[in-house]
Design an enzyme around this catalytic site. Structure first.
Site, PDB file in Angstrom:
ATOM      1  CB  SER A  97      -0.954  -0.053   1.195  1.00 31.31           C
ATOM      2  OG  SER A  97      -2.000   0.868   1.055  1.00 31.31           O
ATOM      3  CG  HIS A 230      -5.889  -2.410   0.800  1.00 28.97           C
ATOM      4  ND1 HIS A 230      -5.330  -1.949  -0.377  1.00 28.97           N
ATOM      5  CD2 HIS A 230      -5.194  -1.797   1.795  1.00 28.97           C
ATOM      6  CE1 HIS A 230      -4.360  -1.092  -0.112  1.00 28.97           C
ATOM      7  NE2 HIS A 230      -4.251  -0.994   1.198  1.00 28.97           N
TER       8      HIS A 230
END
Length: 250
Positions: A97, A230
């Site tokens: 991320s 995610h």
């Protein structure tokens, strides 16, 4: 002024020293994350690979230090802290991320000084050349907590403890500010190969956006798509580590 060794001790955690490892892997956490997120990675890869996990200021044992709120400054300071880790073994980078963008910027800075990373592994993040207008860091505390909960990336025990999560909120907000205000400045493609990983249901990074990491390297690109959101890597640790070890020298 801190010496290079002192800076390294502040910024880098070496949970399982591996003096005979053939390569090193520098791991950079997600927004709100810490070096301990990579403890299991370090244990799994040692002694073949020596894992170096970056600890950002403002959290855990560095909680008394001011936050760094731009990716550029974070990258500069990481590069300054890892200088002593560059001379004897190949160094690869892994970031998830926000950490993926930071890993990219660290690799870019290293190339400017003559060091080409052995590989760049990026996870759960669209390519730097893509852009979304995001303003989570401007929300109130409850808004940020809703965002964090929606991504399922924080230990449920912490999320259930109001005092702990309130303590973590300032570092989460600072990291969100750093990544949401980041703007890619066009530069020559890296000479490091890039392997990108993404969950097929990730709301923060679509597969077409992740595929554009190919534009940032002249040394080969591979895309790996996993089931999940995610934080897909939490459910596919073994497979992710297989991709990483397969892309390391030696």
């Amino acid at each position: 002024m801190l010496s290079t060794a002192d800076q390294t001790d502040l910024w880098v955690r070496r949970y399982h020293p591996a003096p005979h490892a053939r390569s090193r892997l520098l791991c950079l956490p997600h927004a709100g994350g810490s070096a301990t997120y990579f403890f299991g990675v370090s244990r799994a890869l040692s002694p073949r690979v020596e894992v170096l996990a970056v600890q950002y200021p403002g959290r855990q044992d560095r909680r008394s230090e001011p936050f760094v709120e731009t990716i550029g400054e974070l990258a500069d300071r990481v590069v300054g802290a890892i200088g002593s880790q560059l001379d004897d073994r190949p160094l690869a980078l892994f970031g998830h991320s926000m950490g993926a963008v930071l890993a990219f910027e660290v690799a870019t800075r290293l190339e400017r000084t003559g060091t080409v990373a052995a590989a760049l592994f990026v996870s759960g993040r669209r390519a730097p050349c893509t852009h979304r207008a995001e303003t989570v860091h401007l929300k109130d505390d409850n808004g940020i907590l809703d965002e964090v909960r929606s991504l399922n990336g924080t230990d449920s025990r912490i999320m259930a403890d109001d005092e702990l999560i309130r303590m973590a909120l300032p570092s989460i907000r600072a990291d969100y500010k750093a990544i949401e205000t980041y703007r890619y400045e066009p530069a020559p493609p890296l000479r490091s190969p890039i392997q990108a990983m993404v969950g097929d249901e990730d709301p923060k990074a679509s597969i077409p956006e992740v595929r554009r990491w190919a534009e940032h390297t002249s040394a080969g690109f591979t895309l790996h798509v996993f089931p999940g959101g995610h934080f897909f890597l939490d459910q596919h640790v073994t497979a992710v580590l297989d991709k990483i070890t397969g892309g390391l020298p030696g």
